[in-house]
Scaffold this active site. Sequence first.
Site, short mmCIF file in Angstrom:
data_model
loop_
_atom_site.label_atom_id
_atom_site.label_comp_id
_atom_site.label_asym_id
_atom_site.label_seq_id
_atom_site.Cartn_x
_atom_site.Cartn_y
_atom_site.Cartn_z
N GLY A 14 0.77 -1.33 0.05
CA GLY A 14 -0.11 0.20 0.03
C GLY A 14 0.72 1.12 -0.01
O GLY A 14 0.87 2.16 0.87
N ILE A 19 1.14 7.20 4.04
CA ILE A 19 2.26 6.77 4.92
C ILE A 19 3.06 5.86 4.21
O ILE A 19 4.17 5.88 4.23
CB ILE A 19 1.68 6.07 6.36
N GLY A 20 2.54 4.82 3.38
CA GLY A 20 3.30 3.81 2.63
C GLY A 20 4.18 4.42 1.65
O GLY A 20 5.52 4.00 1.70
N SER A 141 -3.04 1.18 14.26
CA SER A 141 -3.57 2.66 14.52
C SER A 141 -3.70 2.69 16.09
O SER A 141 -3.99 1.56 16.71
CB SER A 141 -4.79 2.57 13.90
N TYR A 154 -13.21 -1.46 11.42
CA TYR A 154 -11.78 -0.87 11.18
C TYR A 154 -10.94 -1.06 12.41
O TYR A 154 -9.94 -1.52 12.32
CB TYR A 154 -11.79 0.74 10.47
#
Length: 265
Positions: A14, A19-20, A141, A154
């Site tokens: 990803g 962020i990736g 997270s 999530y």
Amino acid sequence: MNLNLKNKLVLVTGSTAGIGKSVARGFLEEGAEVVINSRSQEQVEVTVNELKPFGKVYGVAADLSNPNATAQLIAQVSQIGHVDILINNVGYFEAKPFEQVTDDEWFYLFNLNVMSGVRLTRVLLPKMLEQNWGRVIFVASETGVKPMPDMIHYSVTKTAIIGLSRALAELTKGTKVTVNSVLPASTWTKGMEIYLNKIAHNTGLEVEELTTAYFSQGDGKNSLLQRFLTPQEVTDVILFLCSVKASAINGVAQRVEGGLLRSIL
């Protein structure tokens, strides 16, 4: 600080945005070779061309919610070389009332957010153990330990990632391989911008108003930073955890959330 990452082969899932992408660039700047990934071939090609000036970068398109596509990714990466560092970053988030989330949506989120990391680590971790060096990072997270009621599906996937990371670390005992998770708070990425613009459109509020309300009244009110993180701030922590400097850090859920979680442990 020399992180001794030169010539390491890094797979970042990803990694064509957010962020990736920041993490991929960070490794390249440290002299590592990086394989980026997205389900979109077009996005992979654009990102590879964008990151080429920073180092040796490869791109493999694969939808990691699909086990067959994940196997194909592994096969293609194996043609490049031995993966020294695996960054399980790919993931999807959305806000949706719990009662409206269907079984299919739950399964999709688990396949992408959790099982992608399971499948990749199942193949790549044993090879790291054979080489007696490697790093695996799961990008979780803060919602994994502070679930959000409008993102229950999530949040649960991120809780699973944290537990998975700690359990896998137990398999590295006595070696120079480490497995850790990273817990960022809300980070200002293109995805976050799109998410807030969607809410702004639905509510008639400006993005600036939503941001102010989030940090003054909402879930961000405990943040000591009182702002969104930047992708670079998360990247810096991940790079350190993957370096030889972090050899004694294993099996941890490393917070990168600006003091949002009000606890000492």
